[in-house]
Design an enzyme around this catalytic site. Sequence first.
Site, PDB file in Angstrom:
ATOM      1  N   ARG A   8       0.843  -1.216   0.000  1.00  0.00           N
ATOM      2  CA  ARG A   8       0.000   0.000   0.000  1.00  0.00           C
ATOM      3  C   ARG A   8       0.874   1.261   0.000  1.00  0.00           C
ATOM      4  O   ARG A   8       0.517   2.282  -0.594  1.00  0.00           O
ATOM      5  CB  ARG A   8      -0.966   0.013   1.188  1.00  0.00           C
ATOM      6  CG  ARG A   8      -0.288  -0.040   2.532  1.00  0.00           C
ATOM      7  CD  ARG A   8      -1.271   0.170   3.665  1.00  0.00           C
ATOM      8  NE  ARG A   8      -0.670  -0.193   4.948  1.00  0.00           N
ATOM      9  CZ  ARG A   8      -1.005   0.372   6.099  1.00  0.00           C
ATOM     10  NH1 ARG A   8      -1.927   1.313   6.142  1.00  0.00           N
ATOM     11  NH2 ARG A   8      -0.429  -0.014   7.220  1.00  0.00           N
ATOM     12  N   GLU A  55     -18.982   3.670  -0.907  1.00  0.00           N
ATOM     13  CA  GLU A  55     -18.173   2.999  -1.933  1.00  0.00           C
ATOM     14  C   GLU A  55     -18.948   2.763  -3.228  1.00  0.00           C
ATOM     15  O   GLU A  55     -18.372   2.798  -4.314  1.00  0.00           O
ATOM     16  CB  GLU A  55     -17.631   1.674  -1.397  1.00  0.00           C
ATOM     17  CG  GLU A  55     -16.658   1.806  -0.230  1.00  0.00           C
ATOM     18  CD  GLU A  55     -17.349   1.987   1.113  1.00  0.00           C
ATOM     19  OE1 GLU A  55     -18.593   1.899   1.168  1.00  0.00           O
ATOM     20  OE2 GLU A  55     -16.647   2.211   2.118  1.00  0.00           O
ATOM     21  N   PHE A  80     -14.175  -3.762   0.724  1.00  0.00           N
ATOM     22  CA  PHE A  80     -15.296  -2.927   0.274  1.00  0.00           C
ATOM     23  C   PHE A  80     -15.237  -2.678  -1.227  1.00  0.00           C
ATOM     24  O   PHE A  80     -16.269  -2.550  -1.884  1.00  0.00           O
ATOM     25  CB  PHE A  80     -15.302  -1.621   1.078  1.00  0.00           C
ATOM     26  CG  PHE A  80     -15.123  -1.859   2.555  1.00  0.00           C
ATOM     27  CD1 PHE A  80     -15.931  -2.788   3.207  1.00  0.00           C
ATOM     28  CD2 PHE A  80     -14.124  -1.233   3.282  1.00  0.00           C
ATOM     29  CE1 PHE A  80     -15.761  -3.066   4.563  1.00  0.00           C
ATOM     30  CE2 PHE A  80     -13.946  -1.499   4.631  1.00  0.00           C
ATOM     31  CZ  PHE A  80     -14.764  -2.413   5.277  1.00  0.00           C
ATOM     32  N   HIS A 106      -5.277  -3.588   1.983  1.00  0.00           N
ATOM     33  CA  HIS A 106      -5.729  -4.376   3.136  1.00  0.00           C
ATOM     34  C   HIS A 106      -6.414  -5.674   2.722  1.00  0.00           C
ATOM     35  O   HIS A 106      -7.445  -6.062   3.268  1.00  0.00           O
ATOM     36  CB  HIS A 106      -6.642  -3.544   4.050  1.00  0.00           C
ATOM     37  CG  HIS A 106      -5.942  -2.388   4.702  1.00  0.00           C
ATOM     38  ND1 HIS A 106      -5.395  -1.347   3.969  1.00  0.00           N
ATOM     39  CD2 HIS A 106      -5.694  -2.096   6.002  1.00  0.00           C
ATOM     40  CE1 HIS A 106      -4.845  -0.478   4.801  1.00  0.00           C
ATOM     41  NE2 HIS A 106      -4.998  -0.907   6.028  1.00  0.00           N
ATOM     42  N   ARG A 164      -1.618  -4.526   3.738  1.00  0.00           N
ATOM     43  CA  ARG A 164      -1.344  -3.576   4.828  1.00  0.00           C
ATOM     44  C   ARG A 164       0.039  -3.799   5.421  1.00  0.00           C
ATOM     45  O   ARG A 164       0.728  -2.848   5.801  1.00  0.00           O
ATOM     46  CB  ARG A 164      -2.396  -3.768   5.919  1.00  0.00           C
ATOM     47  CG  ARG A 164      -2.071  -3.053   7.218  1.00  0.00           C
ATOM     48  CD  ARG A 164      -3.196  -3.178   8.230  1.00  0.00           C
ATOM     49  NE  ARG A 164      -2.867  -2.417   9.432  1.00  0.00           N
ATOM     50  CZ  ARG A 164      -2.410  -2.946  10.561  1.00  0.00           C
ATOM     51  NH1 ARG A 164      -2.254  -4.237  10.668  1.00  0.00           N
ATOM     52  NH2 ARG A 164      -2.132  -2.180  11.597  1.00  0.00           N
TER      53      ARG A 164
END
Lengths: 315, 281
Positions: A8, A55, A80, A106, A164
């Site tokens: 990330r 989202e 999401f 993540h 992450r």
Amino acid sequence: MVKKIATRDAYGNALVEFGSDNKIVVMDADLSKSTKTELFKKQYPERFLNMGIAEANMMTAAAGMASCNKIVFASTFAMFASGRAYEQVRNSICYPALNVKIGATHAGITVGEDGASHQTIEDIALMRVLPNMTVISPADAVETRAAVKTAIETDGPFYIRLGRLAVPVINDENDYKFELGKGVLVSEGADVTIVCTGYMVSQTIEAGKLLEKEGIKPRIINIHTIKPIDKDILIKAAKETGAILTVEEHSIIGGLGSAVSEVIVENCPVPVKRVGINDKFGKSGKPDELLVMYGLTPENIAIKAKELLESKKNK
Amino acid sequence: MEIQKLKELKRYATIIRKDIIDQVYSAAAGHPGGSLSCADIVSVLYFKEMRIDPKRPHWEDRDRFVLSKGHCSPALYGALAERGFIPKEDLLKFRQASSYLEGHPSMKLIPGVDMSTGSLGQGISAAVGMALAGKLDGKDYRVYSILGDGEIEEGQVWEALMCAAHYKLDNLTVFLDHNGLQIDGKITDVLSPEPVKDKFEAFGLKVIVVNGHEHQQIVEAIDEAKKTKGKPVMIVAETVKGKGVSFMENEAGWHGTAPNKEQRDKAIAELDDLLAKLEVE
């Protein structure tokens, strides 16, 4: 000591590095500090849009912007991006093949303490089934940087799966060449093939060292592009090594293991075994503890490779 | 607006209604009720308001239109045919395997379709994205969208409206086709989104209520929307589902049912009568 960088972080840095083109817009759903799109926001505030905790709207608005000749990176947690907004990704991004790049951070159980609700182990399966979608799961920071650059240069929807956790940098930035849709031969053994993706590439490299101590030479293939998958490298490996183990930080259903199996079954059937999350949800804990609990360690990968090798010999 | 222009808009709306009936009849499938209810709005957009060029469907500076209630594609396709984006004879291939006229609009297949829609609640977000892009690029194009009043039961619509107001998208004008009916009956019986005007205002939009079959009122509302600064505009168009065909009006049953030959002929005869009346007016 091996350098460790979360993919990330590499994503956020790459957005800044390659983000000077005015066509590039970055959207986030109130997670810019975690997804690292805040780095882009600092550099190019006028082209960063916080879309809030919404989202579904973000994904479709990204599609609308892309229809106006923008290259839109839409970022949120992989859970999401792929789950909450699935149908928006399908109908508004993939069906019209719009230029939206989903930077999904993540992913997997190494999210750690947040637990099962935030640990998607289904996203590769969900994304790779969509027509027009390219799915990339980079192994490290170097591959992530290259994937972002390639996504900018390549028209159409991308799903980039990021983590992450800080993970080892296994590629050398100076001589690394990223080829979309091409598997990477990490080591050239012929006893058994281990196909891996994402963080599991560095875990598999460690497993390879354990196996070599026992005189077993595995062929290790890094599949950073899950879709379109590199059939040639897989078929060649099946023919030359006679057995394939897949390793992923994802459900064993529908992900890399399934994608590899599809290629092997249709073209060159050999035994395939899958290491991954065995049809269950994740949980809270430290990433390292969870990797042990779910069998995603070099030790377990080595054990599974040896089991596969034995079953191949006994045939 | 000149009398002549008004008459022309009424005529186009009636022709689009005939196109709707013939498309749904020839496909033996489709959604006549909601297509007929938005035909007047569509005719104002395509024959008066929108800056578009049939020769350049991808023209960067064009106004955009997103039919968020994508199942009412027959109204859009009728307008595209009458405006010269697609050949009129193609309308009779609506929903057929050999045709590009998909049941729900596809931007990849159909010249003049700015966004693929059909899954309710998404079109309005796409329109928001287009309006954001326009602002970012300093372009003066405008974005129009039509929502169904059943469609606003979708939560995504409210995410989109929140976003439109937050980013002060005064280049976005949205219509609510407020015909009061959805597939399973009255919207107030199924899952009431009322009071819509209050809700839209609470979400930060300027709201204008018009009779959605009065072209003069629609034009005036759009004029007001264009003058509005700093917020998106919602034009709540009070409409009649099935408008223009006597036996389809206010009948939820005509939401997604095709007419048979006899019904088709009766509907076309009624609309032809209306056209004849417009001629002598």
